[in-house]
Design a protein around this motif. Structure first.
Motif, PDB file in Angstrom:
ATOM      1  N   GLN A   1     -28.733 -18.595   7.666  1.00 46.60           N
ATOM      2  CA  GLN A   1     -28.802 -17.528   8.665  1.00 46.60           C
ATOM      3  C   GLN A   1     -29.322 -16.238   8.020  1.00 46.60           C
ATOM      4  O   GLN A   1     -30.186 -15.537   8.575  1.00 46.60           O
ATOM      5  CB  GLN A   1     -27.416 -17.298   9.258  1.00 46.60           C
ATOM      6  CG  GLN A   1     -27.411 -16.273  10.385  1.00 46.60           C
ATOM      7  CD  GLN A   1     -26.036 -16.119  11.017  1.00 46.60           C
ATOM      8  OE1 GLN A   1     -25.074 -16.757  10.565  1.00 46.60           O
ATOM      9  NE2 GLN A   1     -25.949 -15.323  12.053  1.00 46.60           N
ATOM     10  N   VAL A   2     -28.858 -15.951   6.804  1.00 45.00           N
ATOM     11  CA  VAL A   2     -29.349 -14.761   6.096  1.00 45.00           C
ATOM     12  C   VAL A   2     -30.843 -14.870   5.802  1.00 45.00           C
ATOM     13  O   VAL A   2     -31.621 -13.922   5.968  1.00 45.00           O
ATOM     14  CB  VAL A   2     -28.538 -14.551   4.803  1.00 45.00           C
ATOM     15  CG1 VAL A   2     -29.177 -13.457   3.935  1.00 45.00           C
ATOM     16  CG2 VAL A   2     -27.106 -14.171   5.140  1.00 45.00           C
ATOM     17  N   GLN A   3     -31.281 -16.082   5.395  1.00 44.33           N
ATOM     18  CA  GLN A   3     -32.697 -16.270   5.098  1.00 44.33           C
ATOM     19  C   GLN A   3     -33.567 -16.096   6.326  1.00 44.33           C
ATOM     20  O   GLN A   3     -34.638 -15.479   6.278  1.00 44.33           O
ATOM     21  CB  GLN A   3     -32.913 -17.656   4.477  1.00 44.33           C
ATOM     22  CG  GLN A   3     -32.390 -17.766   3.045  1.00 44.33           C
ATOM     23  CD  GLN A   3     -32.581 -19.162   2.487  1.00 44.33           C
ATOM     24  OE1 GLN A   3     -32.874 -20.105   3.229  1.00 44.33           O
ATOM     25  NE2 GLN A   3     -32.382 -19.302   1.195  1.00 44.33           N
ATOM     26  N   TRP A   4     -33.102 -16.653   7.433  1.00 42.50           N
ATOM     27  CA  TRP A   4     -33.895 -16.487   8.666  1.00 42.50           C
ATOM     28  C   TRP A   4     -33.949 -15.028   9.095  1.00 42.50           C
ATOM     29  O   TRP A   4     -34.989 -14.530   9.559  1.00 42.50           O
ATOM     30  CB  TRP A   4     -33.300 -17.341   9.791  1.00 42.50           C
ATOM     31  CG  TRP A   4     -33.638 -18.808   9.657  1.00 42.50           C
ATOM     32  CD1 TRP A   4     -32.798 -19.816   9.370  1.00 42.50           C
ATOM     33  CD2 TRP A   4     -34.934 -19.379   9.818  1.00 42.50           C
ATOM     34  NE1 TRP A   4     -33.462 -21.024   9.326  1.00 42.50           N
ATOM     35  CE2 TRP A   4     -34.800 -20.780   9.605  1.00 42.50           C
ATOM     36  CE3 TRP A   4     -36.202 -18.871  10.115  1.00 42.50           C
ATOM     37  CZ2 TRP A   4     -35.879 -21.656   9.688  1.00 42.50           C
ATOM     38  CZ3 TRP A   4     -37.276 -19.753  10.191  1.00 42.50           C
ATOM     39  CH2 TRP A   4     -37.110 -21.120   9.976  1.00 42.50           C
ATOM     40  N   GLN A   5     -32.857 -14.340   8.933  1.00 37.10           N
ATOM     41  CA  GLN A   5     -32.870 -12.923   9.270  1.00 37.10           C
ATOM     42  C   GLN A   5     -33.826 -12.131   8.365  1.00 37.10           C
ATOM     43  O   GLN A   5     -34.587 -11.277   8.822  1.00 37.10           O
ATOM     44  CB  GLN A   5     -31.449 -12.361   9.156  1.00 37.10           C
ATOM     45  CG  GLN A   5     -30.511 -12.872  10.238  1.00 37.10           C
ATOM     46  CD  GLN A   5     -29.086 -12.420  10.018  1.00 37.10           C
ATOM     47  OE1 GLN A   5     -28.757 -11.847   8.974  1.00 37.10           O
ATOM     48  NE2 GLN A   5     -28.213 -12.684  11.007  1.00 37.10           N
TER      49      GLN A   5
ATOM     50  N   ALA B   1     -37.391 -12.970   9.380  1.00 39.30           N
ATOM     51  CA  ALA B   1     -37.798 -12.233  10.584  1.00 39.30           C
ATOM     52  C   ALA B   1     -38.075 -10.780  10.247  1.00 39.30           C
ATOM     53  O   ALA B   1     -39.052 -10.166  10.729  1.00 39.30           O
ATOM     54  CB  ALA B   1     -36.710 -12.352  11.649  1.00 39.30           C
ATOM     55  N   LEU B   2     -37.228 -10.207   9.388  1.00 33.67           N
ATOM     56  CA  LEU B   2     -37.426  -8.829   8.988  1.00 33.67           C
ATOM     57  C   LEU B   2     -38.747  -8.649   8.222  1.00 33.67           C
ATOM     58  O   LEU B   2     -39.515  -7.703   8.463  1.00 33.67           O
ATOM     59  CB  LEU B   2     -36.247  -8.372   8.129  1.00 33.67           C
ATOM     60  CG  LEU B   2     -36.303  -6.922   7.613  1.00 33.67           C
ATOM     61  CD1 LEU B   2     -36.331  -5.944   8.779  1.00 33.67           C
ATOM     62  CD2 LEU B   2     -35.129  -6.630   6.690  1.00 33.67           C
TER      63      LEU B   2
END
Length: 504
Positions: free
Chosen positions: A135-139, A142-143
């Motif tokens: 989840q952190v990686q996807w965030q 996206a950033l």
């Protein structure tokens, strides 16, 4: 070939892509490390709780409670498996699969105080850890993508503003290359592109001024060239006319020199013929008087046999004197005639070199006697040429006259030697004098037309020029000179035995 705008956008995209990849990898590594540390701390806390809960049960050997607690911990999801062993290592309870699990395993002693009552093996599932990391990686992804799009949009705007100025510079350069004078572009602002535009405008103004100056200079140069060409054409026409007059004058001087030579030849003939003809006249007059006196004595019958014999003897001597004088005169006239005919024509014939030169030297006899110049003829018999005796006479005669006028410089008793030798199909003649010689500077100029050291003293400066032209022309050879001050001169003439055919 990409434009500058495309290169800027592409460069930005590549740089941000690499930065995003680095950030994602670093975030994954950091998150994984943090999760592992958190799991390790959770394991330590769980081990303390298990030790506090199970140690009393092990002390009391309450196996049912131990099994029940283990089932409750696994079912609640705190552990993926739990295994309880007593102090001797005997397994008392085992809940959940230990093999094939992706849970992080821990093994801790179960203590109460300082006494160890058993050992607990348990695993804490990492599924939540991985989900949190993803989840952190996807965030982050996206950033980063949002940042990349924002940067690309900003870069496109900056590139548009940058390339707009550069496009203006290119268009100005194209207009300048097309010949438009004093091209100016917008140079507002204070950044580097504005400074570059200002420098371009200054350069355009300077080039425009230089171009105008160059055009004016080219126009002036063109006018000067036209005027120069006109003057050159006029001078060329004038020089051609002058050259034609000089050629005509040279021909006239050559003819005049030939006539002067023939005049000198005629004067020499008259002087040479005076002596034998005078002797013949005197002898004939005496013979006539003797015959008249003898005839009168015979008619008066007063002549004696002895007197008649003496009269006949005297008459015979006088007749012999007349004959010898007239024969000498006839020989002189024949030699002079051959020289005169050869000198006045360019007739080609076969001739013996020595005979022609003997006649030539004989024709120069009176003049040589006056200057006391001796001519030695060292030419063997038998050198037969098929050439032009007239031009050859003029060549040798001019060299003899040149020695009389210049080499001896008024000195009496000079010596001129004429020698020849046959070299295969050619013959080499040498005309040598014992005069004052020449310097190197004079030797380089003596064959130039109208060059003379007797300027204003009757010298035309054409003698040796005519000699060179005749040797190199009709006779088909070449002439050179060798001299030194005080050591006389030696002219070397090399000609073929058979002269080249004259052009039609």
């Amino acid at each position: 070939m990409h434009t500058l705008r495309q290169q800027l956008v592409l460069t930005t995209a590549v740089v941000f892509s690499i930065a995003t990849l680095v950030i994602l990898v670093a975030a994954r590594w950091i998150v994984a490390g943090a999760m592992a540390q958190e799991t390790a701390r959770a394991g330590e806390r769980s081990a303390s709780l298990l030790s506090a809960s199970l140690a009393p049960m092990l002390a009391e050997s309450d196996l049912a409670s131990i099994e029940e607690l283990a089932q409750a911990l696994v079912q609640r999801g705190d552990f993926s498996y739990v295994q309880i062993s007593d102090a001797r290592g005997a397994k008392l309870a085992s809940v959940g699969p230990a093999q094939g699990s992706d849970a992080q395993g821990f093994v801790r002693d179960l203590r109460m105080g300082t006494r160890i009552y058993g050992q607990a093996s348990f695993g804490i599932a990492r599924t939540g850890e991985r989900q949190a990391a993803q989840q952190v990686q996807w965030q982050l992804l996206a950033l980063c993508l949002g940042t990349l799009l924002l940067a690309a949009a900003s870069q496109v705007l900056v590139a548009r503003l940058l390339t707009k100025r550069l496009e203006a510079l290119r268009e100005g350069a194209d207009r300048m290359a097309a010949g438009e004078p004093n091209v100016q572009i917008e140079a507002s602002g204070s950044n580097e592109l504005a400074q570059l535009a200002g420098a371009f405008n200054q350069m355009s103004s300077a080039l425009s001024e230089r171009f105008k100056a160059q055009q004016a200079a080219e126009l002036s140069l063109q006018q000067a060239n036209e005027a120069l060409e006109q003057r050159v054409a006029q001078r060329t026409e004038h020089l051609e006319q002058t050259l034609a007059r000089l050629c005509q004058t040279q021909d006239e001087l050559v003819e005049a020199q030939k006539l002067a030579s023939l005049g000198a030849l005629v004067a020499g003939i008259s002087h040479e013929l005076n002596t034998p003809i005078g002797n013949a006249v005197t002898a004939a007059s005496s013979l006539q008087s003797l015959m008249k006196d003898t005839a009168q004595l015979v008619q008066a019958q007063q002549v004696s046999r002895r007197g008649l014999s003496e009269a006949l003897h005297s008459g015979e001597q006088m007749a012999g004197l007349v004959l010898r004088a007239t024969q000498k005169a006839a020989g002189l006239i024949s030699s002079f005639k051959r020289v005169a005919v050869d000198d006045s024509s360019q007739h080609r014939r076969k001739f013996d070199l020595r005979e022609v030169l003997e006649d030539l030297v004989l024709s120069f006899g009176p003049g040589l006697k006056r200057s006391q110049t001796r001519v030695e003829l060292l030419v063997p018999h038998g050198i037969e040429l098929d050439s032009y005796p007239g031009p050859l006479d003029q060549v040798i005669g001019n060299l003899i006259q040149n020695a009389e006028r210049h080499a001896f410089n008024g000195r009496l008793g000079g010596l001129v030697q004429i020698s020849a030798q046959q070299l295969g199909e050619r013959v080499e003649l040498q005309v040598r004098d014992d005069g004052q010689g020449m310097t190197v500077e004079l030797q380089t100029r003596i064959f130039e037309p109208f060059f003379t050291t007797k300027l204003g003293q009757g010298g035309s400066g054409l003698g040796l020029s005519i000699v060179r032209n005749m040797v190199g022309g009709l006779l088909g050879g070449h002439i050179s000179v060798r001299s030194a001050p005080g050591q006389g001169c030696c002219f070397n003439i090399n000609i073929p035995l058979a002269a080249p055919a004259r052009p039609m």
